[in-house]
Design an enzyme around this catalytic site. Structure first.
Site, PDB file in Angstrom:
ATOM      1  N   TYR A  67      -0.244  25.607  48.383  1.00 34.57           N
ATOM      2  CA  TYR A  67       0.065  26.646  47.392  1.00 34.57           C
ATOM      3  C   TYR A  67       1.329  26.286  46.623  1.00 34.57           C
ATOM      4  CZ  TYR A  67       0.597  31.062  45.052  1.00 34.57           C
ATOM      5  OH  TYR A  67       0.699  32.002  44.073  1.00 34.57           O
ATOM      6  N   PHE A  99      -3.494  26.826  13.905  1.00 35.38           N
ATOM      7  CA  PHE A  99      -4.623  26.640  14.818  1.00 35.38           C
ATOM      8  C   PHE A  99      -4.943  28.005  15.396  1.00 35.38           C
ATOM      9  CE2 PHE A  99      -6.871  25.852  18.738  1.00 35.38           C
ATOM     10  CZ  PHE A  99      -7.949  25.176  18.200  1.00 35.38           C
ATOM     11  N   THR A 100      -6.227  28.230  15.660  1.00 42.78           N
ATOM     12  CA  THR A 100      -6.725  29.565  16.014  1.00 42.78           C
ATOM     13  C   THR A 100      -5.948  30.216  17.165  1.00 42.78           C
ATOM     14  OG1 THR A 100      -8.379  28.462  17.379  1.00 42.78           O
ATOM     15  CG2 THR A 100      -9.056  29.119  15.156  1.00 42.78           C
ATOM     16  N   ASP A 122       2.882  20.941  19.246  1.00 41.36           N
ATOM     17  CA  ASP A 122       1.536  21.044  19.816  1.00 41.36           C
ATOM     18  C   ASP A 122       1.021  19.616  19.937  1.00 41.36           C
ATOM     19  OD1 ASP A 122      -1.118  21.214  20.416  1.00 41.36           O
ATOM     20  OD2 ASP A 122      -1.536  22.911  19.097  1.00 41.36           O
ATOM     21  N   LYS A 178      -7.925  17.434  25.876  1.00 45.51           N
ATOM     22  CA  LYS A 178      -8.267  16.533  24.762  1.00 45.51           C
ATOM     23  C   LYS A 178      -7.741  15.134  25.081  1.00 45.51           C
ATOM     24  CE  LYS A 178      -8.568  20.752  22.682  1.00 45.51           C
ATOM     25  NZ  LYS A 178      -8.346  22.016  23.407  1.00 45.51           N
ATOM     26  N   ARG A 188     -15.713  25.442  11.223  1.00 43.52           N
ATOM     27  CA  ARG A 188     -14.260  25.494  11.045  1.00 43.52           C
ATOM     28  C   ARG A 188     -13.989  25.930   9.607  1.00 43.52           C
ATOM     29  NH1 ARG A 188     -11.409  25.182  16.017  1.00 43.52           N
ATOM     30  NH2 ARG A 188     -12.431  27.159  15.782  1.00 43.52           N
ATOM     31  N   PHE A 198     -14.796  33.540  16.049  1.00 46.46           N
ATOM     32  CA  PHE A 198     -15.766  32.441  15.966  1.00 46.46           C
ATOM     33  C   PHE A 198     -16.455  32.158  17.297  1.00 46.46           C
ATOM     34  CE2 PHE A 198     -13.078  29.308  18.091  1.00 46.46           C
ATOM     35  CZ  PHE A 198     -11.818  29.841  17.899  1.00 46.46           C
TER      36      PHE A 198
END
Ligand code: PM9
Length: 460
Positions: free
Chosen positions: A76, A128-129, A219, A262, A386, A452
Protein backbone atom coordinates in the site's frame (compact mmCIF):
# COMPACT_ATOMS: atom_id res chain seq x y z
CA UNK A 1 27.63 10.87 -61.80
CA UNK A 2 26.82 9.90 -58.24
CA UNK A 3 23.93 7.63 -57.35
CA UNK A 4 21.83 8.28 -54.24
CA UNK A 5 20.08 5.34 -52.64
CA UNK A 6 16.78 5.67 -50.83
CA UNK A 7 16.95 3.83 -47.51
CA UNK A 8 13.68 2.71 -45.91
CA UNK A 9 13.10 2.69 -42.18
CA UNK A 10 11.52 -0.28 -40.43
CA UNK A 11 10.08 -0.91 -37.00
CA UNK A 12 12.86 -1.45 -34.42
CA UNK A 13 11.07 -4.54 -33.02
CA UNK A 14 9.61 -7.85 -34.12
CA UNK A 15 6.23 -9.32 -33.27
CA UNK A 16 5.97 -11.95 -30.51
CA UNK A 17 2.22 -12.21 -29.95
CA UNK A 18 -0.81 -11.15 -32.01
CA UNK A 19 -4.41 -10.25 -31.23
CA UNK A 20 -6.93 -11.44 -33.81
CA UNK A 21 -9.24 -8.86 -35.38
CA UNK A 22 -12.92 -9.31 -36.15
CA UNK A 23 -14.21 -8.52 -39.64
CA UNK A 24 -17.81 -7.31 -39.89
CA UNK A 25 -20.37 -6.88 -42.68
CA UNK A 26 -21.86 -3.53 -43.67
CA UNK A 27 -25.22 -4.66 -42.20
CA UNK A 28 -23.58 -5.41 -38.83
CA UNK A 29 -21.78 -2.07 -38.86
CA UNK A 30 -24.95 -0.13 -39.70
CA UNK A 31 -26.69 -1.75 -36.73
CA UNK A 32 -23.72 -1.06 -34.47
CA UNK A 33 -23.30 2.63 -35.38
CA UNK A 34 -27.05 3.27 -35.05
CA UNK A 35 -27.04 1.64 -31.61
CA UNK A 36 -24.04 3.85 -30.75
CA UNK A 37 -26.00 7.01 -31.63
CA UNK A 38 -23.50 7.65 -34.47
CA UNK A 39 -20.82 8.30 -31.85
CA UNK A 40 -17.69 6.18 -32.31
CA UNK A 41 -17.00 6.37 -28.54
CA UNK A 42 -20.18 4.38 -27.95
CA UNK A 43 -19.25 1.48 -30.26
CA UNK A 44 -18.26 -1.82 -28.73
CA UNK A 45 -14.61 -2.48 -29.44
CA UNK A 46 -15.44 -5.98 -30.67
CA UNK A 47 -17.39 -4.38 -33.55
CA UNK A 48 -14.27 -2.50 -34.68
CA UNK A 49 -11.74 -3.76 -37.23
CA UNK A 50 -8.90 -1.19 -37.11
CA UNK A 51 -9.17 1.01 -34.02
CA UNK A 52 -7.83 4.52 -34.63
CA UNK A 53 -10.06 6.16 -32.01
CA UNK A 54 -7.07 7.16 -29.92
CA UNK A 55 -3.42 6.52 -29.14
CA UNK A 56 -4.31 6.72 -25.44
CA UNK A 57 -3.66 3.50 -23.54
CA UNK A 58 -3.83 1.54 -26.79
CA UNK A 59 -0.13 1.07 -27.53
CA UNK A 60 1.62 -2.30 -27.38
CA UNK A 61 3.90 -2.81 -24.40
CA UNK A 62 7.29 -4.44 -24.94
CA UNK A 63 8.36 -7.79 -23.49
CA UNK A 64 10.47 -5.79 -21.01
CA UNK A 65 7.38 -3.91 -19.85
CA UNK A 66 5.35 -7.12 -19.52
CA UNK A 67 8.21 -8.62 -17.52
CA UNK A 68 8.15 -5.46 -15.40
CA UNK A 69 4.54 -6.19 -14.47
CA UNK A 70 5.75 -9.30 -12.69
CA UNK A 71 8.05 -7.12 -10.60
CA UNK A 72 5.10 -5.22 -9.12
CA UNK A 73 5.54 -4.48 -5.43
CA UNK A 74 1.89 -4.19 -4.40
CA UNK A 75 2.54 -2.66 -1.00
CA UNK A 76 0.00 0.00 0.00
CA UNK A 77 2.78 2.41 0.94
CA UNK A 78 6.32 2.96 -0.31
CA UNK A 79 6.25 0.51 -3.23
CA UNK A 80 9.66 -0.16 -4.81
CA UNK A 81 8.11 0.65 -8.19
CA UNK A 82 7.21 4.19 -7.07
CA UNK A 83 10.87 4.95 -6.32
CA UNK A 84 11.90 3.48 -9.66
CA UNK A 85 9.34 5.70 -11.44
CA UNK A 86 10.41 8.74 -9.44
CA UNK A 87 14.00 8.11 -10.50
CA UNK A 88 12.98 7.77 -14.17
CA UNK A 89 11.05 11.07 -14.06
CA UNK A 90 14.00 12.84 -12.43
CA UNK A 91 16.57 11.30 -14.77
CA UNK A 92 14.78 11.63 -18.11
CA UNK A 93 12.54 14.66 -17.59
CA UNK A 94 14.49 16.50 -14.89
CA UNK A 95 11.54 17.32 -12.60
CA UNK A 96 12.28 17.11 -8.88
CA UNK A 97 9.05 15.88 -7.31
CA UNK A 98 6.57 13.26 -8.51
CA UNK A 99 2.93 12.50 -7.69
CA UNK A 100 1.58 9.48 -9.61
CA UNK A 101 -2.05 9.67 -10.77
CA UNK A 102 -4.39 7.18 -12.42
CA UNK A 103 -4.09 9.11 -15.73
CA UNK A 104 -3.51 12.60 -17.10
CA UNK A 105 -6.76 14.21 -15.99
CA UNK A 106 -6.12 13.13 -12.38
CA UNK A 107 -3.00 15.32 -12.48
CA UNK A 108 -4.93 18.14 -14.21
CA UNK A 109 -7.53 18.08 -11.47
CA UNK A 110 -4.91 18.41 -8.73
CA UNK A 111 -2.78 21.14 -10.31
CA UNK A 112 -5.89 23.16 -11.28
CA UNK A 113 -7.30 22.95 -7.75
CA UNK A 114 -3.98 23.98 -6.19
CA UNK A 115 -3.00 26.87 -8.46
CA UNK A 116 -6.20 28.38 -9.92
CA UNK A 117 -8.43 30.83 -8.03
CA UNK A 118 -11.85 31.97 -9.28
CA UNK A 119 -11.39 34.78 -11.82
CA UNK A 120 -7.92 33.63 -12.93
CA UNK A 121 -6.91 33.35 -16.58
CA UNK A 122 -4.81 30.50 -17.95
CA UNK A 123 -3.18 31.23 -21.30
CA UNK A 124 -2.29 28.14 -23.33
CA UNK A 125 -1.14 26.96 -26.75
CA UNK A 126 -4.63 25.75 -27.75
CA UNK A 127 -7.18 24.11 -25.50
CA UNK A 128 -7.38 20.43 -24.72
CA UNK A 129 -10.76 19.08 -23.65
CA UNK A 130 -9.99 17.67 -20.19
CA UNK A 131 -7.31 20.27 -19.41
CA UNK A 132 -9.61 23.24 -20.07
CA UNK A 133 -12.50 21.64 -18.20
CA UNK A 134 -10.42 21.24 -15.03
CA UNK A 135 -9.24 24.85 -15.36
CA UNK A 136 -12.87 25.99 -15.68
CA UNK A 137 -14.09 23.80 -12.81
CA UNK A 138 -11.45 25.47 -10.62
CA UNK A 139 -12.90 28.90 -11.56
CA UNK A 140 -10.41 29.86 -14.28
CA UNK A 141 -10.83 30.87 -17.91
CA UNK A 142 -8.65 29.51 -20.69
CA UNK A 143 -7.17 32.00 -23.19
CA UNK A 144 -5.77 30.79 -26.51
CA UNK A 145 -2.28 32.16 -27.26
CA UNK A 146 -1.21 29.81 -30.04
CA UNK A 147 -0.07 31.31 -33.36
CA UNK A 148 -2.84 31.82 -35.95
CA UNK A 149 -1.29 29.24 -38.27
CA UNK A 150 -2.31 26.50 -35.81
CA UNK A 151 -5.96 27.15 -36.67
CA UNK A 152 -5.28 26.88 -40.40
CA UNK A 153 -5.26 23.28 -41.66
CA UNK A 154 -3.31 24.13 -44.84
CA UNK A 155 -0.56 26.28 -43.31
CA UNK A 156 2.82 24.54 -43.65
CA UNK A 157 4.30 26.24 -40.57
CA UNK A 158 6.79 23.69 -39.09
CA UNK A 159 5.99 24.69 -35.48
CA UNK A 160 2.27 25.31 -35.29
CA UNK A 161 2.39 24.74 -31.52
CA UNK A 162 4.29 28.00 -30.98
CA UNK A 163 3.12 30.70 -28.62
CA UNK A 164 2.21 34.08 -30.16
CA UNK A 165 3.91 36.54 -27.80
CA UNK A 166 1.69 39.45 -28.90
CA UNK A 167 -1.38 37.48 -27.81
CA UNK A 168 0.29 36.49 -24.54
CA UNK A 169 1.48 40.01 -23.79
CA UNK A 170 -1.99 41.45 -24.39
CA UNK A 171 -3.43 39.05 -21.80
CA UNK A 172 -0.68 39.77 -19.28
CA UNK A 173 -1.25 43.54 -19.71
CA UNK A 174 -5.04 43.19 -19.52
CA UNK A 175 -5.27 40.98 -16.41
CA UNK A 176 -1.87 41.39 -14.73
CA UNK A 177 0.50 38.57 -13.82
CA UNK A 178 -1.17 38.05 -10.43
CA UNK A 179 -4.30 36.76 -12.22
CA UNK A 180 -2.27 34.25 -14.26
CA UNK A 181 -1.35 31.27 -12.06
CA UNK A 182 0.50 29.63 -14.94
CA UNK A 183 0.80 29.31 -18.69
CA UNK A 184 -0.33 25.92 -19.94
CA UNK A 185 2.04 24.62 -22.60
CA UNK A 186 1.43 21.38 -24.47
CA UNK A 187 4.24 19.63 -26.25
CA UNK A 188 2.83 18.36 -29.45
CA UNK A 189 -0.46 20.15 -29.54
CA UNK A 190 -3.15 17.51 -29.86
CA UNK A 191 -6.09 19.61 -31.06
CA UNK A 192 -4.00 21.39 -33.71
CA UNK A 193 -3.18 18.03 -35.30
CA UNK A 194 -0.23 16.82 -33.24
CA UNK A 195 1.84 19.93 -33.99
CA UNK A 196 5.11 20.82 -32.20
CA UNK A 197 6.39 23.89 -30.40
CA UNK A 198 9.98 24.88 -31.24
CA UNK A 199 12.83 25.04 -28.75
CA UNK A 200 13.44 28.67 -29.72
CA UNK A 201 9.84 29.50 -28.78
CA UNK A 202 10.16 27.65 -25.47
CA UNK A 203 13.40 29.50 -24.64
CA UNK A 204 11.72 32.83 -25.37
CA UNK A 205 8.74 31.82 -23.24
CA UNK A 206 11.06 30.97 -20.34
CA UNK A 207 12.66 34.40 -20.58
CA UNK A 208 9.30 36.16 -20.78
CA UNK A 209 7.81 34.24 -17.84
CA UNK A 210 10.89 34.85 -15.69
CA UNK A 211 10.57 38.58 -16.36
CA UNK A 212 6.90 38.54 -15.37
CA UNK A 213 7.09 35.98 -12.56
CA UNK A 214 4.66 33.51 -14.17
CA UNK A 215 4.94 29.71 -14.01
CA UNK A 216 4.88 27.39 -17.02
CA UNK A 217 3.03 24.12 -16.53
CA UNK A 218 3.84 21.61 -19.23
CA UNK A 219 1.33 19.14 -20.64
CA UNK A 220 4.03 16.64 -21.61
CA UNK A 221 1.69 13.92 -22.84
CA UNK A 222 3.45 13.72 -26.23
CA UNK A 223 6.78 15.40 -25.43
CA UNK A 224 8.92 12.78 -27.21
CA UNK A 225 6.97 13.29 -30.45
CA UNK A 226 7.53 17.02 -30.12
CA UNK A 227 11.25 16.38 -29.55
CA UNK A 228 11.36 14.28 -32.73
CA UNK A 229 10.04 17.22 -34.76
CA UNK A 230 12.58 19.56 -33.16
CA UNK A 231 15.32 17.09 -34.10
CA UNK A 232 14.08 16.88 -37.69
CA UNK A 233 13.07 20.49 -38.33
CA UNK A 234 14.88 22.95 -36.07
CA UNK A 235 18.30 24.30 -36.90
CA UNK A 236 21.04 22.89 -34.67
CA UNK A 237 19.21 19.76 -33.43
CA UNK A 238 19.97 17.18 -36.17
CA UNK A 239 22.67 15.50 -34.12
CA UNK A 240 20.98 15.76 -30.74
CA UNK A 241 19.24 12.70 -29.28
CA UNK A 242 15.52 12.71 -28.48
CA UNK A 243 16.30 12.13 -24.79
CA UNK A 244 18.50 15.27 -24.59
CA UNK A 245 15.93 17.35 -26.43
CA UNK A 246 13.15 16.15 -24.11
CA UNK A 247 15.20 17.09 -21.05
CA UNK A 248 15.90 20.54 -22.44
CA UNK A 249 12.18 21.10 -23.19
CA UNK A 250 11.27 20.19 -19.60
CA UNK A 251 14.00 22.47 -18.22
CA UNK A 252 12.10 25.54 -19.47
CA UNK A 253 9.01 24.64 -17.42
CA UNK A 254 8.20 24.56 -13.70
CA UNK A 255 6.03 21.48 -13.55
CA UNK A 256 4.12 19.03 -15.71
CA UNK A 257 1.05 16.90 -16.10
CA UNK A 258 1.46 13.67 -18.01
CA UNK A 259 -0.93 11.15 -19.48
CA UNK A 260 1.53 8.25 -19.65
CA UNK A 261 -1.01 6.38 -21.79
CA UNK A 262 0.47 8.08 -24.87
CA UNK A 263 4.24 8.67 -25.18
CA UNK A 264 5.14 6.51 -22.20
CA UNK A 265 3.69 3.35 -23.77
CA UNK A 266 1.45 2.12 -20.96
CA UNK A 267 -2.22 1.17 -20.93
CA UNK A 268 -2.96 3.22 -17.82
CA UNK A 269 -1.14 5.82 -15.73
CA UNK A 270 -0.07 9.42 -15.43
CA UNK A 271 1.58 11.85 -13.07
CA UNK A 272 2.03 15.37 -11.83
CA UNK A 273 5.62 16.58 -11.54
CA UNK A 274 6.90 19.84 -10.14
CA UNK A 275 10.09 21.62 -9.19
CA UNK A 276 8.37 23.62 -6.44
CA UNK A 277 8.40 22.18 -2.93
CA UNK A 278 5.24 24.08 -1.84
CA UNK A 279 3.22 22.86 -4.81
CA UNK A 280 4.49 19.34 -4.22
CA UNK A 281 3.53 19.41 -0.55
CA UNK A 282 -0.01 20.49 -1.36
CA UNK A 283 -0.34 18.00 -4.21
CA UNK A 284 1.00 15.17 -2.06
CA UNK A 285 -1.75 15.91 0.41
CA UNK A 286 -4.51 16.42 -2.16
CA UNK A 287 -3.74 13.23 -4.08
CA UNK A 288 -4.87 11.14 -1.10
CA UNK A 289 -8.35 12.66 -1.48
CA UNK A 290 -8.81 12.03 -5.19
CA UNK A 291 -6.45 9.25 -6.29
CA UNK A 292 -4.76 7.29 -3.49
CA UNK A 293 -1.67 7.47 -1.31
CA UNK A 294 1.14 9.64 -2.75
CA UNK A 295 3.31 6.62 -3.53
CA UNK A 296 0.73 5.00 -5.83
CA UNK A 297 -1.83 7.66 -6.84
CA UNK A 298 -4.45 5.21 -8.12
CA UNK A 299 -2.00 2.85 -9.81
CA UNK A 300 -0.84 -0.66 -9.01
CA UNK A 301 2.88 -1.07 -8.34
CA UNK A 302 3.17 -3.04 -11.59
CA UNK A 303 1.68 -0.11 -13.56
CA UNK A 304 4.39 2.21 -12.21
CA UNK A 305 7.09 -0.30 -13.16
CA UNK A 306 5.74 -0.57 -16.74
CA UNK A 307 5.63 3.23 -16.93
CA UNK A 308 9.24 3.62 -15.79
CA UNK A 309 10.36 1.19 -18.51
CA UNK A 310 8.03 2.80 -21.10
CA UNK A 311 9.47 6.27 -20.43
CA UNK A 312 12.94 4.97 -21.25
CA UNK A 313 11.79 3.15 -24.41
CA UNK A 314 9.84 6.17 -25.64
CA UNK A 315 13.02 8.27 -25.80
CA UNK A 316 14.85 5.98 -28.22
CA UNK A 317 15.59 7.70 -31.56
CA UNK A 318 14.77 4.61 -33.64
CA UNK A 319 11.46 4.09 -31.87
CA UNK A 320 10.40 7.65 -32.54
CA UNK A 321 11.53 7.55 -36.17
CA UNK A 322 9.36 4.49 -36.81
CA UNK A 323 6.45 5.88 -34.79
CA UNK A 324 6.19 9.19 -36.64
CA UNK A 325 7.31 7.49 -39.87
CA UNK A 326 4.19 5.34 -39.81
CA UNK A 327 1.96 8.38 -39.28
CA UNK A 328 3.69 10.12 -42.21
CA UNK A 329 3.24 7.02 -44.36
CA UNK A 330 -0.54 7.14 -43.83
CA UNK A 331 -0.57 10.90 -44.43
CA UNK A 332 1.25 10.63 -47.76
CA UNK A 333 -0.99 7.78 -48.87
CA UNK A 334 -4.10 9.83 -48.08
CA UNK A 335 -2.72 12.87 -49.89
CA UNK A 336 -2.04 10.74 -52.96
CA UNK A 337 -5.81 10.00 -52.93
CA UNK A 338 -6.63 13.75 -52.61
CA UNK A 339 -8.02 13.30 -49.10
CA UNK A 340 -7.77 16.73 -47.40
CA UNK A 341 -5.63 16.47 -44.27
CA UNK A 342 -4.05 18.88 -41.80
CA UNK A 343 -0.56 19.87 -42.91
CA UNK A 344 2.20 19.26 -41.96
CA UNK A 345 1.52 15.68 -40.84
CA UNK A 346 1.56 15.58 -37.03
CA UNK A 347 2.98 13.16 -34.50
CA UNK A 348 0.16 10.90 -33.35
CA UNK A 349 -2.30 10.69 -36.20
CA UNK A 350 -3.71 12.03 -39.41
CA UNK A 351 -6.34 14.71 -39.00
CA UNK A 352 -8.74 14.74 -41.95
CA UNK A 353 -10.28 18.15 -42.65
CA UNK A 354 -14.02 17.48 -42.57
CA UNK A 355 -14.85 21.00 -43.82
CA UNK A 356 -13.08 20.30 -47.11
CA UNK A 357 -14.14 16.64 -47.19
CA UNK A 358 -17.86 17.47 -46.78
CA UNK A 359 -18.07 21.09 -48.00
CA UNK A 360 -21.85 20.88 -48.41
CA UNK A 361 -22.41 20.52 -44.62
CA UNK A 362 -22.54 23.48 -42.21
CA UNK A 363 -20.67 23.18 -38.91
CA UNK A 364 -24.04 22.82 -37.12
CA UNK A 365 -24.60 19.64 -39.13
CA UNK A 366 -21.49 18.12 -37.48
CA UNK A 367 -19.33 17.33 -40.52
CA UNK A 368 -16.53 15.64 -38.53
CA UNK A 369 -18.94 13.54 -36.44
CA UNK A 370 -20.70 12.54 -39.66
CA UNK A 371 -17.47 11.64 -41.42
CA UNK A 372 -16.24 9.50 -38.50
CA UNK A 373 -19.52 7.56 -38.60
CA UNK A 374 -19.27 7.11 -42.39
CA UNK A 375 -15.69 5.83 -42.22
CA UNK A 376 -16.78 3.26 -39.65
CA UNK A 377 -19.76 2.24 -41.75
CA UNK A 378 -17.59 1.84 -44.84
CA UNK A 379 -14.80 -0.17 -43.30
CA UNK A 380 -15.07 -0.92 -39.58
CA UNK A 381 -12.29 1.61 -38.97
CA UNK A 382 -12.93 3.68 -35.85
CA UNK A 383 -11.79 7.32 -35.72
CA UNK A 384 -12.69 10.32 -33.54
CA UNK A 385 -14.39 13.69 -34.02
CA UNK A 386 -12.23 16.71 -33.15
CA UNK A 387 -14.42 19.65 -34.06
CA UNK A 388 -17.52 21.39 -32.78
CA UNK A 389 -18.68 18.45 -30.64
CA UNK A 390 -15.30 18.18 -28.86
CA UNK A 391 -15.11 21.96 -28.41
CA UNK A 392 -18.29 21.97 -26.26
CA UNK A 393 -19.88 25.10 -24.79
CA UNK A 394 -18.57 28.14 -22.92
CA UNK A 395 -19.63 29.20 -19.40
CA UNK A 396 -22.71 30.95 -20.87
CA UNK A 397 -23.82 27.75 -22.55
CA UNK A 398 -22.99 28.87 -26.07
CA UNK A 399 -21.34 26.47 -28.50
CA UNK A 400 -17.70 27.11 -29.28
CA UNK A 401 -17.24 27.17 -33.07
CA UNK A 402 -13.65 26.01 -33.60
CA UNK A 403 -11.98 26.81 -36.90
CA UNK A 404 -10.72 23.24 -37.10
CA UNK A 405 -13.38 20.63 -37.85
CA UNK A 406 -11.38 17.43 -37.98
CA UNK A 407 -11.58 13.66 -37.87
CA UNK A 408 -8.59 12.16 -36.11
CA UNK A 409 -7.17 8.89 -37.41
CA UNK A 410 -4.98 8.22 -34.36
CA UNK A 411 -2.22 5.66 -34.59
CA UNK A 412 -1.51 3.55 -31.49
CA UNK A 413 2.22 2.91 -31.01
CA UNK A 414 3.73 -0.41 -32.13
CA UNK A 415 0.28 -1.91 -32.91
CA UNK A 416 -0.61 -1.77 -36.61
CA UNK A 417 1.39 -2.47 -39.79
CA UNK A 418 1.81 -0.49 -43.00
CA UNK A 419 -0.71 -2.84 -44.64
CA UNK A 420 -3.29 -1.63 -42.11
CA UNK A 421 -2.41 1.95 -43.08
CA UNK A 422 -3.03 1.08 -46.76
CA UNK A 423 -6.46 -0.32 -45.89
CA UNK A 424 -7.30 2.83 -43.90
CA UNK A 425 -6.35 5.19 -46.73
CA UNK A 426 -8.22 3.14 -49.33
CA UNK A 427 -11.40 2.95 -47.23
CA UNK A 428 -11.33 6.72 -46.71
CA UNK A 429 -10.92 7.21 -50.45
CA UNK A 430 -14.10 5.19 -51.07
CA UNK A 431 -15.99 7.49 -48.66
CA UNK A 432 -14.53 10.52 -50.47
CA UNK A 433 -15.90 9.25 -53.78
CA UNK A 434 -19.46 9.11 -52.46
CA UNK A 435 -19.23 12.23 -50.29
CA UNK A 436 -21.89 14.19 -52.20
CA UNK A 437 -24.54 11.75 -51.02
CA UNK A 438 -23.61 12.07 -47.33
CA UNK A 439 -26.07 14.00 -45.16
CA UNK A 440 -25.28 15.68 -41.83
CA UNK A 441 -26.57 14.92 -38.35
CA UNK A 442 -28.39 16.47 -35.42
CA UNK A 443 -27.49 15.97 -31.75
CA UNK A 444 -30.29 14.26 -29.85
CA UNK A 445 -28.56 13.79 -26.48
CA UNK A 446 -25.96 16.06 -24.95
CA UNK A 447 -24.26 15.32 -21.62
CA UNK A 448 -23.09 18.23 -19.45
CA UNK A 449 -19.35 17.55 -19.37
CA UNK A 450 -17.03 16.54 -22.25
CA UNK A 451 -20.02 15.89 -24.48
CA UNK A 452 -18.06 14.21 -27.27
CA UNK A 453 -17.64 11.06 -25.17
CA UNK A 454 -21.35 10.31 -24.74
CA UNK A 455 -23.44 12.53 -27.06
CA UNK A 456 -25.90 10.79 -29.40
CA UNK A 457 -26.86 11.79 -32.94
CA UNK A 458 -29.38 11.02 -35.66
CA UNK A 459 -29.00 11.43 -39.39
CA UNK A 460 -30.79 14.43 -40.91
N1 PM9 B 1 -6.03 12.51 -24.66
C1 PM9 B 1 -6.78 11.47 -26.65
O1 PM9 B 1 -7.40 10.57 -27.20
C2 PM9 B 1 -7.74 10.69 -24.45
C3 PM9 B 1 -8.90 11.39 -23.90
S1 PM9 B 1 -9.76 12.51 -24.92
C4 PM9 B 1 -10.40 11.54 -26.10
O2 PM9 B 1 -6.10 12.30 -27.28
C5 PM9 B 1 -3.57 15.75 -23.61
C6 PM9 B 1 -2.79 16.54 -24.59
C7 PM9 B 1 -4.25 14.62 -23.99
C8 PM9 B 1 -5.02 13.89 -23.03
C9 PM9 B 1 -5.81 12.79 -23.39
C10 PM9 B 1 -5.00 14.36 -21.70
C11 PM9 B 1 -5.78 13.65 -20.63
C12 PM9 B 1 -4.31 15.48 -21.37
N2 PM9 B 1 -3.61 16.15 -22.33
O3 PM9 B 1 -6.81 10.74 -20.95
O4 PM9 B 1 -6.76 11.58 -18.64
O5 PM9 B 1 -4.20 14.23 -25.26
O6 PM9 B 1 -4.89 10.22 -19.47
O7 PM9 B 1 -5.16 12.46 -20.30
C13 PM9 B 1 -6.81 11.59 -25.21
P1 PM9 B 1 -5.96 11.19 -19.81
Amino acid sequence: MSTTYHRSWAEPYKIKMVELLKMTTRGQRLRAIKEAGFNTFLLKSEDVYIDLLTDSGTSAMSDRQWAGLMMGDEAYAGSRNFYRLEKAVQQYYGYKYLIPTHQGRGAENIISKILIKPGDVIPGNMYFTTTRLHQELAGGTFADIIIDEAHDPVSEHPFKGNVDFDKLDRIVKQYGASKIPYISIATNVNMAGGQPISMANLRELREYTHQHGIRVIHDMTRVAENAYFIQQREEGFKKRHIRDIVKEICSYTDGATMSAKKDALVNIGGFLATNEWDVFEEARNMVVVYEGLHTYGGLAGRDMEAMAIGIEESLDDNHMHARVGQVEYLGHKMESFDIPIVRPVGGHGIFVDARRFLPHLTQDEFPAQTLAAEVYLESGIRTMERGIVSAGRNADGENYYPKLELVRFTIPRRVYTQAHMDVVAEATQVVLKRRNRIKGMKMVYEPKYLRFFQARFERL
